[in-house]
Structure formats: C-alpha cells, structure tokens
Design an enzyme around this catalytic site. Structure first.
Site, PDB file in Angstrom:
ATOM      1  N   LYS A 196       0.683  -1.240  -0.063  1.00  0.00           N
ATOM      2  CA  LYS A 196      -0.016  -0.044   0.121  1.00  0.00           C
ATOM      3  C   LYS A 196       0.874   1.405   0.093  1.00  0.00           C
ATOM      4  O   LYS A 196       1.992   1.275   0.234  1.00  0.00           O
ATOM      5  CB  LYS A 196      -0.830  -0.038   1.064  1.00  0.00           C
ATOM      6  CG  LYS A 196      -1.910  -0.956   1.142  1.00  0.00           C
ATOM      7  CD  LYS A 196      -2.964  -1.064   2.530  1.00  0.00           C
ATOM      8  CE  LYS A 196      -4.041  -2.130   2.527  1.00  0.00           C
ATOM      9  NZ  LYS A 196      -5.098  -1.877   3.334  1.00  0.00           N
ATOM     10  N   TYR A 217     -12.367  -1.657  -3.597  1.00  0.00           N
ATOM     11  CA  TYR A 217     -13.069  -1.892  -2.573  1.00  0.00           C
ATOM     12  C   TYR A 217     -14.452  -1.777  -2.290  1.00  0.00           C
ATOM     13  O   TYR A 217     -14.950  -1.571  -1.344  1.00  0.00           O
ATOM     14  CB  TYR A 217     -12.365  -0.719  -1.344  1.00  0.00           C
ATOM     15  CG  TYR A 217     -11.142  -1.160  -1.004  1.00  0.00           C
ATOM     16  CD1 TYR A 217     -10.926  -2.140  -0.104  1.00  0.00           C
ATOM     17  CD2 TYR A 217     -10.172  -0.165  -0.915  1.00  0.00           C
ATOM     18  CE1 TYR A 217      -9.758  -2.689   0.298  1.00  0.00           C
ATOM     19  CE2 TYR A 217      -8.643  -0.573  -0.298  1.00  0.00           C
ATOM     20  CZ  TYR A 217      -8.692  -1.850   0.258  1.00  0.00           C
ATOM     21  OH  TYR A 217      -7.585  -2.064   0.734  1.00  0.00           O
ATOM     22  N   PHE A 274     -15.678   4.105   6.886  1.00  0.00           N
ATOM     23  CA  PHE A 274     -14.309   4.326   6.462  1.00  0.00           C
ATOM     24  C   PHE A 274     -14.028   4.207   5.015  1.00  0.00           C
ATOM     25  O   PHE A 274     -12.804   4.520   4.546  1.00  0.00           O
ATOM     26  CB  PHE A 274     -13.399   3.559   7.231  1.00  0.00           C
ATOM     27  CG  PHE A 274     -13.537   2.161   7.186  1.00  0.00           C
ATOM     28  CD1 PHE A 274     -12.867   1.395   6.053  1.00  0.00           C
ATOM     29  CD2 PHE A 274     -14.056   1.394   8.043  1.00  0.00           C
ATOM     30  CE1 PHE A 274     -13.083  -0.112   5.892  1.00  0.00           C
ATOM     31  CE2 PHE A 274     -14.157  -0.142   7.898  1.00  0.00           C
ATOM     32  CZ  PHE A 274     -13.756  -0.864   6.914  1.00  0.00           C
ATOM     33  N   ARG A 332      -2.286 -14.185   4.743  1.00  0.00           N
ATOM     34  CA  ARG A 332      -3.385 -13.461   5.564  1.00  0.00           C
ATOM     35  C   ARG A 332      -2.572 -13.788   7.041  1.00  0.00           C
ATOM     36  O   ARG A 332      -2.524 -12.713   7.858  1.00  0.00           O
ATOM     37  CB  ARG A 332      -4.629 -14.071   5.765  1.00  0.00           C
ATOM     38  CG  ARG A 332      -5.631 -13.756   4.620  1.00  0.00           C
ATOM     39  CD  ARG A 332      -6.099 -12.498   4.415  1.00  0.00           C
ATOM     40  NE  ARG A 332      -6.663 -11.891   5.504  1.00  0.00           N
ATOM     41  CZ  ARG A 332      -7.136 -10.678   5.486  1.00  0.00           C
ATOM     42  NH1 ARG A 332      -7.441 -10.112   4.386  1.00  0.00           N
ATOM     43  NH2 ARG A 332      -7.495 -10.123   6.560  1.00  0.00           N
ATOM     44  N   THR A 379      -5.824  -6.705  10.737  1.00  0.00           N
ATOM     45  CA  THR A 379      -5.959  -5.603  10.156  1.00  0.00           C
ATOM     46  C   THR A 379      -5.370  -4.343  10.792  1.00  0.00           C
ATOM     47  O   THR A 379      -4.873  -3.444  10.279  1.00  0.00           O
ATOM     48  CB  THR A 379      -7.385  -5.270   9.994  1.00  0.00           C
ATOM     49  OG1 THR A 379      -7.886  -6.509   9.390  1.00  0.00           O
ATOM     50  CG2 THR A 379      -7.852  -4.151   9.310  1.00  0.00           C
ATOM     51  N   ARG A 396       2.156  -6.500   9.305  1.00  0.00           N
ATOM     52  CA  ARG A 396       1.721  -5.434   9.742  1.00  0.00           C
ATOM     53  C   ARG A 396       2.186  -4.997  10.829  1.00  0.00           C
ATOM     54  O   ARG A 396       2.196  -3.624  11.248  1.00  0.00           O
ATOM     55  CB  ARG A 396       0.140  -5.582   9.832  1.00  0.00           C
ATOM     56  CG  ARG A 396      -0.331  -5.571   8.281  1.00  0.00           C
ATOM     57  CD  ARG A 396      -1.893  -5.821   8.271  1.00  0.00           C
ATOM     58  NE  ARG A 396      -2.529  -5.452   7.094  1.00  0.00           N
ATOM     59  CZ  ARG A 396      -3.904  -6.040   6.809  1.00  0.00           C
ATOM     60  NH1 ARG A 396      -4.565  -6.865   7.370  1.00  0.00           N
ATOM     61  NH2 ARG A 396      -4.476  -5.448   5.683  1.00  0.00           N
ATOM     62  N   ASN A 438      -1.913   0.468   7.015  1.00  0.00           N
ATOM     63  CA  ASN A 438      -1.324  -0.977   7.429  1.00  0.00           C
ATOM     64  C   ASN A 438      -0.780  -1.536   6.244  1.00  0.00           C
ATOM     65  O   ASN A 438      -0.411  -2.799   6.549  1.00  0.00           O
ATOM     66  CB  ASN A 438      -2.701  -1.802   7.940  1.00  0.00           C
ATOM     67  CG  ASN A 438      -3.791  -2.244   7.062  1.00  0.00           C
ATOM     68  OD1 ASN A 438      -3.614  -1.779   5.891  1.00  0.00           O
ATOM     69  ND2 ASN A 438      -4.597  -2.845   7.283  1.00  0.00           N
ATOM     70  N   HIS A 463      -2.259  -5.196   1.703  1.00  0.00           N
ATOM     71  CA  HIS A 463      -3.430  -6.110   1.307  1.00  0.00           C
ATOM     72  C   HIS A 463      -3.314  -7.598   0.964  1.00  0.00           C
ATOM     73  O   HIS A 463      -2.495  -7.701   0.334  1.00  0.00           O
ATOM     74  CB  HIS A 463      -4.376  -5.238   0.437  1.00  0.00           C
ATOM     75  CG  HIS A 463      -5.485  -6.159  -0.173  1.00  0.00           C
ATOM     76  ND1 HIS A 463      -6.717  -6.109   0.463  1.00  0.00           N
ATOM     77  CD2 HIS A 463      -5.746  -6.957  -1.320  1.00  0.00           C
ATOM     78  CE1 HIS A 463      -7.609  -6.594  -0.317  1.00  0.00           C
ATOM     79  NE2 HIS A 463      -6.987  -7.363  -1.110  1.00  0.00           N
ATOM     80  N   GLU A 488      -9.966 -10.185  -7.534  1.00  0.00           N
ATOM     81  CA  GLU A 488      -8.913  -9.078  -7.343  1.00  0.00           C
ATOM     82  C   GLU A 488      -7.860  -9.497  -8.257  1.00  0.00           C
ATOM     83  O   GLU A 488      -7.175  -8.363  -8.833  1.00  0.00           O
ATOM     84  CB  GLU A 488      -8.448  -9.124  -5.668  1.00  0.00           C
ATOM     85  CG  GLU A 488      -9.562  -8.798  -4.908  1.00  0.00           C
ATOM     86  CD  GLU A 488      -9.192  -8.924  -3.650  1.00  0.00           C
ATOM     87  OE1 GLU A 488      -9.837  -8.543  -2.532  1.00  0.00           O
ATOM     88  OE2 GLU A 488      -7.808  -9.170  -3.109  1.00  0.00           O
TER      89      GLU A 488
HETATM   90  P1  IDP Z   1      -8.447  -6.703   5.841  1.00  0.00           P
HETATM   91  O1  IDP Z   1      -7.211  -5.516   4.792  1.00  0.00           O
HETATM   92  O2  IDP Z   1      -7.519  -7.030   7.103  1.00  0.00           O
HETATM   93  O3  IDP Z   1      -8.890  -7.675   5.038  1.00  0.00           O
HETATM   94  P2  IDP Z   1     -10.743  -5.221   5.748  1.00  0.00           P
HETATM   95  O4  IDP Z   1     -11.686  -5.393   6.934  1.00  0.00           O
HETATM   96  O5  IDP Z   1     -11.302  -5.842   4.393  1.00  0.00           O
HETATM   97  O6  IDP Z   1      -9.231  -5.645   6.368  1.00  0.00           O
HETATM   98  O7  IDP Z   1     -10.687  -3.651   5.423  1.00  0.00           O
HETATM   99  C1  IDP Z   1      -9.910  -3.085   4.426  1.00  0.00           C
HETATM  100  C2  IDP Z   1      -8.990  -1.980   4.765  1.00  0.00           C
HETATM  101  O8  IDP Z   1      -9.958  -1.013   5.359  1.00  0.00           O
HETATM  102  C3  IDP Z   1      -7.993  -2.512   6.117  1.00  0.00           C
HETATM  103  O9  IDP Z   1      -6.938  -3.162   5.318  1.00  0.00           O
HETATM  104  C4  IDP Z   1      -7.845  -1.050   6.609  1.00  0.00           C
HETATM  105  O10 IDP Z   1      -6.756  -0.418   6.098  1.00  0.00           O
HETATM  106  C5  IDP Z   1      -9.340  -0.326   6.268  1.00  0.00           C
HETATM  107  N1  IDP Z   1     -10.006  -0.208   7.496  1.00  0.00           N
HETATM  108  C6  IDP Z   1     -10.692  -1.664   8.154  1.00  0.00           C
HETATM  109  N2  IDP Z   1     -11.494  -1.390   9.309  1.00  0.00           N
HETATM  110  C7  IDP Z   1     -11.109  -0.016   9.424  1.00  0.00           C
HETATM  111  C8  IDP Z   1     -11.561   1.224  10.543  1.00  0.00           C
HETATM  112  O11 IDP Z   1     -12.475   0.489  11.321  1.00  0.00           O
HETATM  113  N3  IDP Z   1     -11.197   2.131  10.300  1.00  0.00           N
HETATM  114  C9  IDP Z   1     -10.545   2.574   9.269  1.00  0.00           C
HETATM  115  N4  IDP Z   1      -9.927   1.841   8.249  1.00  0.00           N
HETATM  116  C10 IDP Z   1     -10.206   0.590   8.444  1.00  0.00           C
HETATM  117 MG    MG Z   2     -10.153  -7.485   3.461  1.00  0.00          MG
END
Ligand code: IDP
Ligand code: MG
Length: 136
Positions: A12, A52, A60, A88, A94, A105, A115, A118, A129
């Site tokens: 990212k 997304y 968010f 993962r 996350t 991460r 973070n 992805h 994807e």
């Molecule tokens: P993941 O990347 O671990 O699969 P997801 O739930 O798919 O997590 O969320 C996608 C991305 O959205 C996350 O990597 C993170 O950057 C962002 N994100 C997820 N939850 C939050 C939040 O509560 N606040 C701000 N950003 C978030």
């Molecule tokens: Mg995800």
C-alpha cells in the site's frame, strides 16, 4: 495433498512511500511465495472505489479509497500452497496494534488505515482481485 493457490497482494501507499517494497517482497519470498505477476501503479479514486466495493457501506469507505489512490502501490499475484490463508497469516491482523510479532503489519504498519499490505480473503475474492489488476 497440495493446494496451490494464487492470492492478490498489494503493498500500500504508506509502505511504497517509505521505500519498503523490496524488503516486503523479500519477506514473501522467504516465506515460500513466488511472485508470479507484479506491477507498480497509481490508481485513481474511482478505481479504488471499484476495488473496495465490498466495503461501500462502511463508514471508512471514502477515506479508504482516497488513501489507496493517494500514491503508487505494488500489486502482485503471489503463489504457493495455501497462499490465501498463509498470506493472511503473514500479514497479521488488520490493526497493526493487534498484529502478532513477526507479521508484516506488526513490522511495517503505522495504523489501521496505513497498514502497509492487502491480501485477498478467499479463493473467490483472490480470483476477482487478480483479474481486477491483471486482466487486460
Ligand atoms: P483486511 O485488509 O485485513 O482484509 P478489511 O476489513 O477487509 O481488512 O478492511 C479493508 C481495509 O480497510 C483495511 O486493510 C484497513 O486499511 C481499512 N479499515 C478496516 N477497518 C477500518 C476501520 O475501522 N477504520 C479505518 N480503516 C479501516
Ligand atoms: Mg479484506
């Protein structure tokens, strides 16, 4: 039985900006992943919104899409046995604050939004994807 899979990985903007892409790619290789497709790109906001889309109802979503389109990213198809789950696990939670020691991460993430990486979360989404970035 072997279960060779491909998963989509993104380095990212926060990590590319800190010039961490080579170090993170080494981590993937060290952990048994082959990088079978790779490109560095800078997507626009509407492309990020499409990528997304599953998160479009989340509070968010707008910030997330603005962020992913804020600078260059490295997108890769990673291949290994059980690539989706193993990536993962290598990525960690996350929220970098909750990620286990040794995960990407934990090592590189700055915050829940910045973070660093992805990774696809299922066989179905991995295919969608990878096609999103590499089908042309
Ligand atoms: P993941 O990347 O671990 O699969 P997801 O739930 O798919 O997590 O969320 C996608 C991305 O959205 C996350 O990597 C993170 O950057 C962002 N994100 C997820 N939850 C939050 C939040 O509560 N606040 C701000 N950003 C978030
Ligand atoms: Mg995800």
């Amino acid at each position: 039985m072997s279960n060779t899979e491909q998963t989509l990985s993104i380095i990212k903007p926060d990590a590319v900006e800190r010039d961490l892409q080579d170090e993170i790619k080494e981590e993937f290789k060290k952990n048994g992943f082959s990088i079978v497709k790779e490109k560095k790109i800078h997507i626009n906001k509407s492309e990020a919104e499409q990528f997304y889309k599953v998160h479009q109802t989340k509070p968010f979503y707008n910030d997330l899409c603005a962020y992913l389109s804020s600078g260059p990213i490295v997108v890769m198809a990673l291949e290994k046995d059980n690539a989706i789950l193993d990536n993962r696990q290598l990525m960690g939670a996350t929220n970098p604050k909750e990620a286990n020691e040794g995960t990407l991460r934990k090592k590189y993430g700055i915050s829940i939004d910045k973070n660093s990486v992805h990774g696809s979360d299922s066989v179905e989404n991995a295919k969608i994807e990878i096609d999103f970035f590499f089908k042309d």
